[in-house]
Design a protein around this motif. Structure first.
Motif, mmCIF file in Angstrom:
data_model
loop_
_atom_site.group_PDB
_atom_site.id
_atom_site.type_symbol
_atom_site.label_atom_id
_atom_site.label_comp_id
_atom_site.label_asym_id
_atom_site.label_seq_id
_atom_site.Cartn_x
_atom_site.Cartn_y
_atom_site.Cartn_z
ATOM 1 N N THR A 206 -109.833 36.259 32.189
ATOM 2 C CA THR A 206 -108.460 36.353 31.706
ATOM 3 C C THR A 206 -107.527 36.769 32.834
ATOM 4 O OG1 THR A 206 -108.775 38.646 30.989
ATOM 5 C CG2 THR A 206 -109.188 36.910 29.368
ATOM 6 N N THR A 231 -99.820 28.475 32.455
ATOM 7 C CA THR A 231 -100.956 27.898 31.750
ATOM 8 C C THR A 231 -102.025 28.937 31.471
ATOM 9 O OG1 THR A 231 -100.569 25.772 32.846
ATOM 10 C CG2 THR A 231 -102.713 26.082 31.805
ATOM 11 N N ASP A 232 -102.245 29.239 30.199
ATOM 12 C CA ASP A 232 -103.400 30.011 29.719
ATOM 13 C C ASP A 232 -103.405 31.476 30.109
ATOM 14 O OD1 ASP A 232 -104.448 27.833 28.394
ATOM 15 O OD2 ASP A 232 -105.644 27.175 30.106
ATOM 16 N N GLN A 238 -94.695 29.576 28.130
ATOM 17 C CA GLN A 238 -95.303 28.471 28.867
ATOM 18 C C GLN A 238 -94.401 27.946 29.978
ATOM 19 O OE1 GLN A 238 -98.501 27.206 25.470
ATOM 20 N NE2 GLN A 238 -96.673 25.963 25.585
ATOM 21 N N GLN A 265 -97.634 23.216 27.529
ATOM 22 C CA GLN A 265 -98.137 23.456 28.881
ATOM 23 C C GLN A 265 -97.961 22.170 29.678
ATOM 24 O OE1 GLN A 265 -102.124 24.991 28.823
ATOM 25 N NE2 GLN A 265 -101.580 26.789 27.634
ATOM 26 N N GLU A 443 -103.215 27.955 19.468
ATOM 27 C CA GLU A 443 -102.295 28.994 19.907
ATOM 28 C C GLU A 443 -102.274 30.150 18.908
ATOM 29 O OE1 GLU A 443 -101.155 28.931 22.726
ATOM 30 O OE2 GLU A 443 -100.743 26.891 23.388
ATOM 31 N N ARG A 464 -106.723 35.387 19.523
ATOM 32 C CA ARG A 464 -107.594 35.264 20.694
ATOM 33 C C ARG A 464 -108.013 36.649 21.146
ATOM 34 N NH1 ARG A 464 -106.872 30.929 25.250
ATOM 35 N NH2 ARG A 464 -109.042 31.613 25.396
ATOM 36 N N GLY A 519 -100.026 34.187 25.187
ATOM 37 C CA GLY A 519 -100.127 32.953 25.953
ATOM 38 C C GLY A 519 -99.115 31.882 25.611
#
Length: 578
Positions: A206, A231-232, A238, A265, A443, A464, A519
Protein backbone atom coordinates in the motif's frame (compact mmCIF):
# COMPACT_ATOMS: atom_id res chain seq x y z
CA UNK A 1 -10.99 10.46 -36.64
CA UNK A 2 -7.25 11.10 -36.91
CA UNK A 3 -5.67 7.72 -36.14
CA UNK A 4 -7.52 4.43 -36.60
CA UNK A 5 -6.21 0.97 -37.43
CA UNK A 6 -8.71 0.50 -40.28
CA UNK A 7 -7.46 3.63 -42.09
CA UNK A 8 -3.75 3.40 -41.20
CA UNK A 9 -2.50 -0.05 -42.32
CA UNK A 10 0.25 -1.78 -40.42
CA UNK A 11 -1.10 -1.10 -36.95
CA UNK A 12 -3.51 -2.97 -34.71
CA UNK A 13 -4.22 0.01 -32.48
CA UNK A 14 -3.29 3.63 -31.78
CA UNK A 15 -3.01 5.08 -28.30
CA UNK A 16 -1.33 7.77 -26.17
CA UNK A 17 -1.90 11.07 -28.03
CA UNK A 18 0.23 14.21 -27.69
CA UNK A 19 0.02 17.42 -29.71
CA UNK A 20 1.99 20.66 -30.14
CA UNK A 21 1.99 23.68 -32.44
CA UNK A 22 5.28 24.35 -34.20
CA UNK A 23 6.71 27.85 -34.42
CA UNK A 24 5.36 28.21 -37.98
CA UNK A 25 1.86 27.19 -36.83
CA UNK A 26 1.96 23.57 -38.02
CA UNK A 27 0.18 21.17 -35.67
CA UNK A 28 1.93 17.89 -34.91
CA UNK A 29 -0.26 15.07 -33.57
CA UNK A 30 1.74 12.20 -32.08
CA UNK A 31 0.57 8.74 -31.06
CA UNK A 32 1.83 5.29 -30.29
CA UNK A 33 1.29 3.03 -33.30
CA UNK A 34 0.87 -0.41 -31.77
CA UNK A 35 1.82 -3.06 -34.31
CA UNK A 36 0.77 -6.43 -32.89
CA UNK A 37 -2.05 -5.61 -30.47
CA UNK A 38 -3.29 -2.87 -28.17
CA UNK A 39 -1.08 -3.89 -25.24
CA UNK A 40 1.27 -1.42 -23.56
CA UNK A 41 4.55 -3.32 -23.96
CA UNK A 42 4.67 -4.97 -27.39
CA UNK A 43 6.02 -3.70 -30.74
CA UNK A 44 5.22 0.03 -30.66
CA UNK A 45 6.29 2.90 -32.95
CA UNK A 46 5.94 6.63 -32.34
CA UNK A 47 4.04 8.14 -35.27
CA UNK A 48 2.95 11.65 -36.24
CA UNK A 49 0.54 13.45 -38.54
CA UNK A 50 0.88 17.13 -39.50
CA UNK A 51 -1.72 19.81 -40.17
CA UNK A 52 -0.96 23.17 -41.79
CA UNK A 53 -4.53 24.51 -41.51
CA UNK A 54 -5.09 24.49 -37.73
CA UNK A 55 -6.31 20.91 -37.58
CA UNK A 56 -8.98 21.05 -40.27
CA UNK A 57 -7.10 18.53 -42.44
CA UNK A 58 -4.13 16.28 -41.78
CA UNK A 59 -1.29 14.83 -43.81
CA UNK A 60 -0.23 11.18 -43.99
CA UNK A 61 1.11 9.14 -41.10
CA UNK A 62 4.89 9.34 -40.63
CA UNK A 63 6.98 7.09 -38.41
CA UNK A 64 9.11 9.19 -36.05
CA UNK A 65 10.67 6.34 -34.10
CA UNK A 66 10.32 2.68 -35.07
CA UNK A 67 10.14 0.16 -32.24
CA UNK A 68 11.33 -2.73 -34.45
CA UNK A 69 9.89 -5.22 -31.99
CA UNK A 70 10.45 -3.12 -28.88
CA UNK A 71 8.28 -0.51 -27.19
CA UNK A 72 9.13 3.08 -28.17
CA UNK A 73 6.42 5.26 -26.69
CA UNK A 74 5.22 7.85 -24.19
CA UNK A 75 5.68 10.84 -26.53
CA UNK A 76 6.29 14.16 -24.76
CA UNK A 77 6.88 16.88 -27.39
CA UNK A 78 8.14 20.37 -26.52
CA UNK A 79 8.49 23.36 -28.87
CA UNK A 80 11.38 25.78 -28.34
CA UNK A 81 9.94 29.10 -29.53
CA UNK A 82 13.38 30.71 -29.67
CA UNK A 83 14.98 28.20 -32.03
CA UNK A 84 11.92 26.58 -33.60
CA UNK A 85 13.29 23.15 -32.73
CA UNK A 86 10.73 20.55 -31.66
CA UNK A 87 12.01 18.16 -29.02
CA UNK A 88 10.43 14.76 -28.45
CA UNK A 89 11.09 12.92 -25.20
CA UNK A 90 10.14 9.24 -25.25
CA UNK A 91 10.61 6.00 -23.35
CA UNK A 92 11.87 2.58 -24.48
CA UNK A 93 11.53 -0.93 -23.11
CA UNK A 94 12.08 -4.43 -24.46
CA UNK A 95 9.02 -5.48 -26.42
CA UNK A 96 6.78 -8.47 -25.83
CA UNK A 97 4.90 -10.53 -28.39
CA UNK A 98 1.74 -10.78 -26.28
CA UNK A 99 -0.50 -8.04 -24.86
CA UNK A 100 0.70 -8.34 -21.26
CA UNK A 101 2.29 -5.46 -19.37
CA UNK A 102 6.03 -5.02 -19.00
CA UNK A 103 7.46 -7.40 -16.41
CA UNK A 104 8.46 -5.93 -13.04
CA UNK A 105 11.08 -4.55 -12.80
CA UNK A 106 10.66 -3.03 -16.25
CA UNK A 107 13.79 -1.94 -18.15
CA UNK A 108 12.48 1.49 -19.18
CA UNK A 109 14.89 4.16 -20.44
CA UNK A 110 14.33 7.78 -21.58
CA UNK A 111 15.38 8.99 -25.03
CA UNK A 112 15.23 12.24 -26.98
CA UNK A 113 15.12 13.33 -30.60
CA UNK A 114 14.32 16.56 -32.43
CA UNK A 115 13.06 18.12 -35.65
CA UNK A 116 14.26 21.38 -37.19
CA UNK A 117 11.76 21.38 -40.07
CA UNK A 118 8.42 21.42 -38.22
CA UNK A 119 8.15 17.66 -37.94
CA UNK A 120 8.99 16.60 -41.50
CA UNK A 121 12.19 14.82 -40.49
CA UNK A 122 13.68 13.77 -37.17
CA UNK A 123 17.13 13.28 -35.72
CA UNK A 124 18.40 9.95 -34.50
CA UNK A 125 17.35 9.39 -30.86
CA UNK A 126 19.84 9.84 -28.06
CA UNK A 127 19.73 8.02 -24.73
CA UNK A 128 19.01 10.46 -21.88
CA UNK A 129 19.65 7.90 -19.12
CA UNK A 130 23.00 9.42 -18.01
CA UNK A 131 21.26 12.77 -17.42
CA UNK A 132 17.81 11.95 -16.04
CA UNK A 133 17.71 8.30 -14.93
CA UNK A 134 19.13 7.83 -11.40
CA UNK A 135 20.37 4.37 -10.51
CA UNK A 136 17.56 3.79 -8.00
CA UNK A 137 14.80 4.68 -10.49
CA UNK A 138 15.28 1.17 -11.75
CA UNK A 139 11.81 -0.11 -12.51
CA UNK A 140 9.02 1.75 -14.26
CA UNK A 141 10.00 5.03 -15.96
CA UNK A 142 7.74 7.16 -18.16
CA UNK A 143 8.05 10.46 -20.01
CA UNK A 144 4.83 12.49 -20.27
CA UNK A 145 2.84 11.34 -22.13
CA UNK A 146 1.60 14.83 -23.01
CA UNK A 147 3.22 18.02 -24.32
CA UNK A 148 5.89 19.75 -22.25
CA UNK A 149 6.21 23.52 -21.94
CA UNK A 150 8.66 26.37 -22.40
CA UNK A 151 8.53 29.00 -19.66
CA UNK A 152 7.92 32.59 -20.78
CA UNK A 153 8.12 34.65 -17.59
CA UNK A 154 10.70 35.79 -15.07
CA UNK A 155 14.12 34.43 -14.24
CA UNK A 156 13.55 31.08 -15.95
CA UNK A 157 12.07 32.33 -19.22
CA UNK A 158 13.15 30.05 -22.06
CA UNK A 159 13.51 26.95 -19.87
CA UNK A 160 12.10 23.72 -21.32
CA UNK A 161 10.17 21.49 -18.89
CA UNK A 162 8.43 18.12 -19.07
CA UNK A 163 7.26 15.56 -16.51
CA UNK A 164 8.29 11.98 -15.72
CA UNK A 165 7.36 9.33 -13.20
CA UNK A 166 9.36 6.32 -12.03
CA UNK A 167 9.58 3.52 -9.47
CA UNK A 168 12.31 2.01 -7.30
CA UNK A 169 12.90 -1.76 -7.12
CA UNK A 170 14.90 -3.23 -4.21
CA UNK A 171 15.45 -6.65 -5.71
CA UNK A 172 12.22 -8.16 -4.47
CA UNK A 173 9.50 -5.50 -4.68
CA UNK A 174 8.67 -1.91 -5.64
CA UNK A 175 9.53 0.34 -2.68
CA UNK A 176 8.82 3.90 -3.90
CA UNK A 177 6.99 6.01 -6.48
CA UNK A 178 8.63 9.15 -7.89
CA UNK A 179 7.23 12.13 -9.82
CA UNK A 180 9.63 14.70 -11.24
CA UNK A 181 10.14 17.59 -13.63
CA UNK A 182 12.93 17.47 -16.20
CA UNK A 183 14.42 20.84 -17.23
CA UNK A 184 16.85 22.27 -19.79
CA UNK A 185 18.31 25.79 -19.73
CA UNK A 186 20.36 25.55 -22.95
CA UNK A 187 17.62 24.89 -25.51
CA UNK A 188 17.75 21.13 -25.07
CA UNK A 189 21.50 20.65 -25.14
CA UNK A 190 21.57 19.29 -21.60
CA UNK A 191 18.83 18.08 -19.25
CA UNK A 192 18.60 17.50 -15.52
CA UNK A 193 16.12 16.38 -12.89
CA UNK A 194 14.42 19.30 -11.15
CA UNK A 195 11.50 19.15 -8.73
CA UNK A 196 10.97 15.65 -7.31
CA UNK A 197 8.30 14.15 -5.06
CA UNK A 198 8.73 10.58 -3.80
CA UNK A 199 6.20 8.37 -2.02
CA UNK A 200 7.22 5.20 -0.14
CA UNK A 201 5.44 1.88 -0.60
CA UNK A 202 4.78 -0.17 2.53
CA UNK A 203 5.75 -3.82 2.89
CA UNK A 204 2.14 -4.85 2.23
CA UNK A 205 2.14 -2.95 -1.09
CA UNK A 206 0.00 0.00 0.00
CA UNK A 207 0.99 3.62 -0.55
CA UNK A 208 -0.64 7.02 -0.21
CA UNK A 209 -0.05 8.33 -3.73
CA UNK A 210 1.49 7.51 -7.08
CA UNK A 211 1.53 10.77 -9.09
CA UNK A 212 2.09 9.92 -12.74
CA UNK A 213 1.52 11.10 -16.32
CA UNK A 214 2.22 14.71 -15.39
CA UNK A 215 0.73 17.55 -17.42
CA UNK A 216 1.99 21.13 -16.98
CA UNK A 217 0.79 24.69 -17.50
CA UNK A 218 2.57 27.99 -16.84
CA UNK A 219 0.25 30.27 -14.88
CA UNK A 220 -0.01 34.04 -15.19
CA UNK A 221 2.41 34.62 -12.31
CA UNK A 222 5.06 32.37 -13.89
CA UNK A 223 4.48 29.42 -11.56
CA UNK A 224 3.96 25.93 -12.97
CA UNK A 225 0.77 24.02 -12.24
CA UNK A 226 1.50 20.28 -12.28
CA UNK A 227 -1.46 17.92 -12.58
CA UNK A 228 -1.15 14.15 -12.51
CA UNK A 229 -3.01 10.89 -12.55
CA UNK A 230 -3.38 9.16 -9.20
CA UNK A 231 -3.66 5.38 -9.24
CA UNK A 232 -4.48 2.99 -6.38
CA UNK A 233 -3.12 5.08 -3.52
CA UNK A 234 -4.95 5.26 -0.20
CA UNK A 235 -5.43 9.05 -0.43
CA UNK A 236 -8.84 9.99 -1.79
CA UNK A 237 -8.93 11.24 -5.37
CA UNK A 238 -7.89 10.13 -8.86
CA UNK A 239 -6.28 13.44 -9.84
CA UNK A 240 -3.40 14.92 -7.88
CA UNK A 241 -1.50 18.18 -8.26
CA UNK A 242 1.12 20.56 -6.95
CA UNK A 243 2.93 23.70 -8.14
CA UNK A 244 6.46 24.96 -8.65
CA UNK A 245 7.33 28.63 -8.11
CA UNK A 246 11.00 28.40 -9.06
CA UNK A 247 10.83 27.28 -12.67
CA UNK A 248 10.54 23.59 -11.88
CA UNK A 249 13.54 23.34 -9.54
CA UNK A 250 11.33 22.29 -6.62
CA UNK A 251 7.70 21.76 -5.70
CA UNK A 252 6.03 24.11 -3.24
CA UNK A 253 4.52 21.10 -1.45
CA UNK A 254 4.02 17.37 -1.99
CA UNK A 255 1.34 16.36 -4.45
CA UNK A 256 -2.17 16.68 -3.03
CA UNK A 257 -4.94 14.40 -4.24
CA UNK A 258 -8.24 16.06 -5.22
CA UNK A 259 -11.13 13.95 -3.87
CA UNK A 260 -13.94 16.01 -5.40
CA UNK A 261 -12.51 16.26 -8.93
CA UNK A 262 -14.38 13.36 -10.52
CA UNK A 263 -12.38 11.31 -13.03
CA UNK A 264 -11.57 7.64 -13.53
CA UNK A 265 -7.99 6.42 -13.26
CA UNK A 266 -6.62 7.93 -16.46
CA UNK A 267 -4.18 10.48 -17.86
CA UNK A 268 -5.46 14.02 -18.41
CA UNK A 269 -4.17 17.27 -19.92
CA UNK A 270 -4.21 20.92 -18.89
CA UNK A 271 -3.80 24.17 -20.84
CA UNK A 272 -3.94 27.80 -19.77
CA UNK A 273 -6.50 29.82 -21.73
CA UNK A 274 -6.73 33.45 -20.67
CA UNK A 275 -7.91 33.70 -17.07
CA UNK A 276 -8.77 30.02 -16.83
CA UNK A 277 -6.94 26.70 -16.92
CA UNK A 278 -8.60 23.91 -18.89
CA UNK A 279 -8.56 20.25 -17.89
CA UNK A 280 -9.43 17.59 -20.48
CA UNK A 281 -10.29 14.26 -18.89
CA UNK A 282 -13.15 11.74 -18.83
CA UNK A 283 -15.78 12.80 -16.29
CA UNK A 284 -17.28 9.43 -15.34
CA UNK A 285 -15.62 8.52 -12.00
CA UNK A 286 -16.13 4.81 -12.67
CA UNK A 287 -15.11 4.26 -16.28
CA UNK A 288 -13.23 5.93 -19.11
CA UNK A 289 -16.10 7.69 -20.84
CA UNK A 290 -17.63 11.15 -21.30
CA UNK A 291 -14.66 13.31 -22.32
CA UNK A 292 -15.17 16.70 -20.69
CA UNK A 293 -13.47 20.09 -20.52
CA UNK A 294 -13.49 21.60 -17.03
CA UNK A 295 -12.10 24.95 -15.95
CA UNK A 296 -10.27 26.42 -12.99
CA UNK A 297 -10.39 30.19 -12.49
CA UNK A 298 -7.97 30.29 -9.55
CA UNK A 299 -4.86 28.58 -10.87
CA UNK A 300 -5.99 25.04 -10.09
CA UNK A 301 -7.00 25.55 -6.47
CA UNK A 302 -10.59 24.63 -7.38
CA UNK A 303 -12.11 23.03 -10.48
CA UNK A 304 -15.52 22.97 -12.10
CA UNK A 305 -17.71 20.13 -10.91
CA UNK A 306 -19.05 17.70 -13.50
CA UNK A 307 -22.36 19.56 -13.80
CA UNK A 308 -20.45 22.72 -14.81
CA UNK A 309 -18.10 21.16 -17.36
CA UNK A 310 -18.53 20.99 -21.14
CA UNK A 311 -19.07 17.53 -22.63
CA UNK A 312 -17.03 16.77 -25.76
CA UNK A 313 -18.53 13.31 -26.21
CA UNK A 314 -20.46 10.78 -24.13
CA UNK A 315 -18.55 7.98 -25.91
CA UNK A 316 -15.83 5.96 -24.28
CA UNK A 317 -12.75 8.16 -23.98
CA UNK A 318 -9.28 8.04 -22.46
CA UNK A 319 -5.94 9.83 -22.82
CA UNK A 320 -5.79 13.35 -24.27
CA UNK A 321 -3.75 16.45 -24.99
CA UNK A 322 -4.67 20.11 -25.52
CA UNK A 323 -3.08 22.73 -27.79
CA UNK A 324 -3.68 26.36 -28.78
CA UNK A 325 -3.93 26.54 -32.56
CA UNK A 326 -2.69 29.39 -34.72
CA UNK A 327 -6.18 30.88 -35.05
CA UNK A 328 -6.66 30.95 -31.25
CA UNK A 329 -9.01 28.03 -31.14
CA UNK A 330 -8.17 25.10 -28.89
CA UNK A 331 -7.44 21.65 -30.23
CA UNK A 332 -8.17 18.47 -28.28
CA UNK A 333 -6.46 15.24 -29.35
CA UNK A 334 -8.04 12.33 -27.51
CA UNK A 335 -8.73 8.61 -27.46
CA UNK A 336 -12.37 7.78 -28.12
CA UNK A 337 -14.77 5.23 -29.47
CA UNK A 338 -18.36 4.07 -29.49
CA UNK A 339 -17.31 0.63 -28.23
CA UNK A 340 -13.92 1.17 -26.56
CA UNK A 341 -11.84 4.22 -25.65
CA UNK A 342 -9.02 2.68 -27.69
CA UNK A 343 -11.01 2.50 -30.94
CA UNK A 344 -9.40 5.60 -32.44
CA UNK A 345 -7.70 8.92 -31.75
CA UNK A 346 -9.82 11.96 -32.58
CA UNK A 347 -9.14 15.67 -32.97
CA UNK A 348 -11.73 18.26 -31.92
CA UNK A 349 -11.55 22.04 -32.27
CA UNK A 350 -13.38 24.57 -30.12
CA UNK A 351 -13.29 28.20 -29.06
CA UNK A 352 -13.67 29.61 -25.57
CA UNK A 353 -17.19 30.72 -26.48
CA UNK A 354 -18.17 27.06 -26.93
CA UNK A 355 -17.28 26.24 -23.33
CA UNK A 356 -20.01 26.32 -20.71
CA UNK A 357 -20.14 29.91 -19.37
CA UNK A 358 -18.85 30.46 -15.87
CA UNK A 359 -21.77 29.96 -13.51
CA UNK A 360 -22.48 31.75 -10.27
CA UNK A 361 -22.91 29.96 -6.95
CA UNK A 362 -25.55 27.24 -6.73
CA UNK A 363 -28.49 27.59 -4.35
CA UNK A 364 -27.68 26.05 -0.98
CA UNK A 365 -29.37 24.32 1.91
CA UNK A 366 -27.93 24.40 5.46
CA UNK A 367 -25.81 21.61 6.90
CA UNK A 368 -26.09 21.94 10.69
CA UNK A 369 -23.24 19.54 11.49
CA UNK A 370 -20.32 21.14 13.37
CA UNK A 371 -17.85 22.78 10.99
CA UNK A 372 -19.99 22.09 7.93
CA UNK A 373 -20.66 24.42 5.02
CA UNK A 374 -24.01 24.64 3.20
CA UNK A 375 -24.71 21.95 0.61
CA UNK A 376 -25.32 22.79 -3.06
CA UNK A 377 -28.84 22.30 -4.40
CA UNK A 378 -28.60 21.20 -8.03
CA UNK A 379 -31.11 21.17 -10.85
CA UNK A 380 -34.31 22.67 -9.51
CA UNK A 381 -34.95 20.73 -6.31
CA UNK A 382 -37.77 22.58 -4.56
CA UNK A 383 -39.24 22.82 -1.10
CA UNK A 384 -42.22 20.64 -0.20
CA UNK A 385 -43.98 19.55 2.98
CA UNK A 386 -41.87 17.19 5.04
CA UNK A 387 -41.92 15.13 8.20
CA UNK A 388 -40.44 17.93 10.31
CA UNK A 389 -41.61 21.03 8.46
CA UNK A 390 -40.05 21.35 5.02
CA UNK A 391 -38.37 18.77 2.77
CA UNK A 392 -36.93 18.78 -0.75
CA UNK A 393 -38.68 17.36 -3.80
CA UNK A 394 -36.52 15.86 -6.57
CA UNK A 395 -37.67 15.54 -10.19
CA UNK A 396 -35.65 12.46 -11.22
CA UNK A 397 -33.91 14.36 -14.03
CA UNK A 398 -31.15 16.52 -12.57
CA UNK A 399 -32.22 17.48 -9.04
CA UNK A 400 -29.79 16.60 -6.25
CA UNK A 401 -27.98 17.89 -3.18
CA UNK A 402 -24.18 17.70 -3.14
CA UNK A 403 -22.04 18.38 -0.09
CA UNK A 404 -18.76 20.29 -0.45
CA UNK A 405 -15.79 18.13 0.46
CA UNK A 406 -14.31 18.42 3.93
CA UNK A 407 -11.94 16.14 5.80
CA UNK A 408 -14.56 14.90 8.29
CA UNK A 409 -16.84 13.43 5.60
CA UNK A 410 -14.87 10.29 4.66
CA UNK A 411 -15.82 7.62 7.18
CA UNK A 412 -12.82 5.35 6.66
CA UNK A 413 -13.09 2.16 8.70
CA UNK A 414 -15.30 3.74 11.38
CA UNK A 415 -18.71 2.58 12.46
CA UNK A 416 -21.45 4.90 11.22
CA UNK A 417 -25.18 5.53 11.12
CA UNK A 418 -27.02 7.18 8.22
CA UNK A 419 -30.65 8.23 8.66
CA UNK A 420 -33.17 9.88 6.33
CA UNK A 421 -36.87 10.09 5.51
CA UNK A 422 -38.09 9.40 1.97
CA UNK A 423 -41.33 9.42 -0.01
CA UNK A 424 -41.81 8.24 -3.59
CA UNK A 425 -44.13 6.40 -5.98
CA UNK A 426 -41.74 5.36 -8.77
CA UNK A 427 -42.23 1.82 -10.04
CA UNK A 428 -39.04 1.50 -12.10
CA UNK A 429 -35.47 2.67 -12.29
CA UNK A 430 -32.79 3.09 -9.67
CA UNK A 431 -33.82 5.58 -6.97
CA UNK A 432 -30.66 6.81 -5.19
CA UNK A 433 -31.29 8.25 -1.73
CA UNK A 434 -27.76 8.65 -0.35
CA UNK A 435 -24.38 8.10 -2.02
CA UNK A 436 -20.99 8.47 -0.29
CA UNK A 437 -17.54 7.68 -1.66
CA UNK A 438 -16.70 6.12 -5.00
CA UNK A 439 -18.64 4.04 -7.50
CA UNK A 440 -18.30 0.78 -9.41
CA UNK A 441 -17.60 -2.74 -8.27
CA UNK A 442 -14.17 -2.12 -6.75
CA UNK A 443 -14.21 1.38 -5.24
CA UNK A 444 -14.95 1.90 -1.53
CA UNK A 445 -18.42 3.39 -1.14
CA UNK A 446 -21.64 3.59 0.86
CA UNK A 447 -25.08 3.91 -0.66
CA UNK A 448 -28.79 3.57 0.03
CA UNK A 449 -31.35 3.39 -2.76
CA UNK A 450 -34.81 2.30 -3.75
CA UNK A 451 -35.16 -0.47 -6.32
CA UNK A 452 -38.91 -0.54 -7.01
CA UNK A 453 -38.72 -3.00 -9.92
CA UNK A 454 -37.12 -5.47 -7.49
CA UNK A 455 -39.54 -4.55 -4.68
CA UNK A 456 -36.85 -3.51 -2.22
CA UNK A 457 -34.73 -0.86 -0.57
CA UNK A 458 -31.05 -1.76 -0.61
CA UNK A 459 -28.04 -0.50 1.32
CA UNK A 460 -24.46 -1.37 0.39
CA UNK A 461 -20.88 -0.81 1.45
CA UNK A 462 -17.66 -1.71 -0.35
CA UNK A 463 -14.54 -1.64 1.83
CA UNK A 464 -10.80 -2.15 1.39
CA UNK A 465 -8.56 -3.45 4.13
CA UNK A 466 -4.83 -2.95 3.53
CA UNK A 467 -3.68 -4.51 0.27
CA UNK A 468 -6.56 -7.01 0.20
CA UNK A 469 -9.08 -6.95 -2.62
CA UNK A 470 -12.23 -4.89 -2.02
CA UNK A 471 -15.15 -6.66 -0.37
CA UNK A 472 -18.84 -5.77 -0.57
CA UNK A 473 -21.84 -6.45 1.64
CA UNK A 474 -25.44 -5.39 1.10
CA UNK A 475 -28.70 -5.47 3.04
CA UNK A 476 -32.19 -5.44 1.53
CA UNK A 477 -35.80 -5.13 2.51
CA UNK A 478 -38.65 -7.14 1.01
CA UNK A 479 -40.63 -4.05 0.05
CA UNK A 480 -39.89 -0.98 -2.10
CA UNK A 481 -41.95 1.31 0.20
CA UNK A 482 -43.04 3.27 -2.89
CA UNK A 483 -46.56 4.02 -1.66
CA UNK A 484 -46.26 7.81 -1.59
CA UNK A 485 -46.03 7.90 2.21
CA UNK A 486 -43.10 9.02 4.37
CA UNK A 487 -40.78 6.23 5.54
CA UNK A 488 -37.72 6.32 7.79
CA UNK A 489 -34.56 4.52 6.60
CA UNK A 490 -31.41 3.89 8.64
CA UNK A 491 -28.19 2.24 7.44
CA UNK A 492 -25.91 1.31 10.34
CA UNK A 493 -22.43 -0.20 10.46
CA UNK A 494 -21.31 -1.45 13.85
CA UNK A 495 -20.79 -4.46 16.06
CA UNK A 496 -19.63 -6.58 13.14
CA UNK A 497 -22.85 -6.10 11.18
CA UNK A 498 -24.41 -3.90 8.53
CA UNK A 499 -28.07 -3.21 9.29
CA UNK A 500 -30.85 -1.58 7.31
CA UNK A 501 -33.93 -0.38 9.18
CA UNK A 502 -37.04 0.89 7.42
CA UNK A 503 -39.74 2.08 9.81
CA UNK A 504 -38.01 0.02 12.50
CA UNK A 505 -37.96 -3.28 10.60
CA UNK A 506 -34.40 -4.56 10.45
CA UNK A 507 -32.44 -6.43 7.77
CA UNK A 508 -28.91 -7.45 8.74
CA UNK A 509 -25.73 -8.93 7.24
CA UNK A 510 -22.20 -9.56 8.46
CA UNK A 511 -19.90 -6.56 8.02
CA UNK A 512 -16.73 -6.63 5.91
CA UNK A 513 -13.50 -5.11 7.27
CA UNK A 514 -11.79 -2.03 5.93
CA UNK A 515 -12.31 1.54 4.80
CA UNK A 516 -15.38 2.70 2.88
CA UNK A 517 -13.56 5.84 1.69
CA UNK A 518 -10.17 5.19 0.15
CA UNK A 519 -8.43 5.76 -3.16
CA UNK A 520 -11.37 6.77 -5.32
CA UNK A 521 -12.84 10.14 -6.10
CA UNK A 522 -15.15 11.03 -3.23
CA UNK A 523 -18.47 12.81 -2.96
CA UNK A 524 -21.61 12.89 -0.83
CA UNK A 525 -24.82 13.10 -2.86
CA UNK A 526 -28.49 13.14 -1.89
CA UNK A 527 -30.91 11.98 -4.58
CA UNK A 528 -28.19 11.23 -7.12
CA UNK A 529 -25.70 8.55 -8.08
CA UNK A 530 -22.14 9.79 -7.98
CA UNK A 531 -21.81 9.35 -11.76
CA UNK A 532 -25.11 11.19 -12.44
CA UNK A 533 -26.57 8.16 -14.22
CA UNK A 534 -29.57 7.95 -11.89
CA UNK A 535 -31.61 10.55 -9.99
CA UNK A 536 -34.31 10.16 -7.35
CA UNK A 537 -37.95 11.00 -8.08
CA UNK A 538 -39.73 11.89 -4.86
CA UNK A 539 -39.00 13.78 -1.64
CA UNK A 540 -36.29 13.44 1.04
CA UNK A 541 -36.19 14.94 4.53
CA UNK A 542 -33.84 15.09 7.54
CA UNK A 543 -30.60 13.49 6.33
CA UNK A 544 -28.23 12.67 9.21
CA UNK A 545 -24.87 10.93 9.34
CA UNK A 546 -23.06 10.02 12.56
CA UNK A 547 -19.53 8.61 12.73
CA UNK A 548 -20.57 5.96 15.22
CA UNK A 549 -23.20 3.24 15.44
CA UNK A 550 -26.29 4.56 17.21
CA UNK A 551 -27.89 2.11 19.60
CA UNK A 552 -31.33 0.62 19.01
CA UNK A 553 -32.59 2.81 21.84
CA UNK A 554 -31.24 5.96 20.17
CA UNK A 555 -32.78 4.98 16.86
CA UNK A 556 -36.16 4.74 18.58
CA UNK A 557 -35.77 8.16 20.24
CA UNK A 558 -36.85 11.11 18.03
CA UNK A 559 -34.76 13.52 20.14
CA UNK A 560 -31.59 11.46 19.64
CA UNK A 561 -32.20 11.41 15.89
CA UNK A 562 -32.19 15.22 15.85
CA UNK A 563 -29.24 15.70 18.17
CA UNK A 564 -26.02 17.31 16.84
CA UNK A 565 -23.83 15.01 18.98
CA UNK A 566 -21.26 13.12 16.84
CA UNK A 567 -23.01 14.42 13.72
CA UNK A 568 -21.00 14.49 10.48
CA UNK A 569 -23.92 15.55 8.26
CA UNK A 570 -27.24 17.10 9.28
CA UNK A 571 -29.37 18.34 6.41
CA UNK A 572 -32.87 19.40 7.52
CA UNK A 573 -33.65 20.09 3.83
CA UNK A 574 -36.28 22.58 4.96
CA UNK A 575 -35.06 25.63 3.06
CA UNK A 576 -33.11 26.69 -0.01
CA UNK A 577 -31.37 30.03 -0.40
CA UNK A 578 -28.86 31.81 -2.62
Amino acid sequence: MLFRASQDPGYACFRIPAVVRAKDGTLLAFAEGRVLNCGDAADIDIVVKRSTDDGRTWGPLRVVNEGAGDTHGNPAPIVDRATGRIWLAETYNTGRTDSASCSVPCDRTPHLQYSDDDGLTWSAPRDLSPEILPADWNSWYATGPVHGIQLTKGRYAGRLVFGVNAETWNGSRITANHAALIVSDDHGGHWRIGATDSWPIADDGTFRQKPSELTLAELGDGSILVSGRETDGTDLGQRTQTTSRDGGNSFTAPFRALPDLYTPQVQGSILRLGDRVLLACPADPDRRRTMMIRSSYDGGRTWDSVDRGTVVTTDWSGYSDLVRTADDTVGLLYEGGAVDARDEIRFARFTEDWLTPRRGPDPVTPDLAPGAHPAAVLGGARRTDGVFGGALAFDGTDDAVRLPYRASLPLGAKDFTASLWFRYTATSGEQPLLWMGGIGTSEPQVWLRGEPANHRIQGLITARDGAAAPRTVSVRTDSAYNDGQWHHAVLRRGGGTLSLFVDGTRSVAADVPGSVSRGSAFGVHIGQRMDSRAFFTGAIDEVHLWDRALTDQELADPKALRSPKDTVVWLPLDRVSR
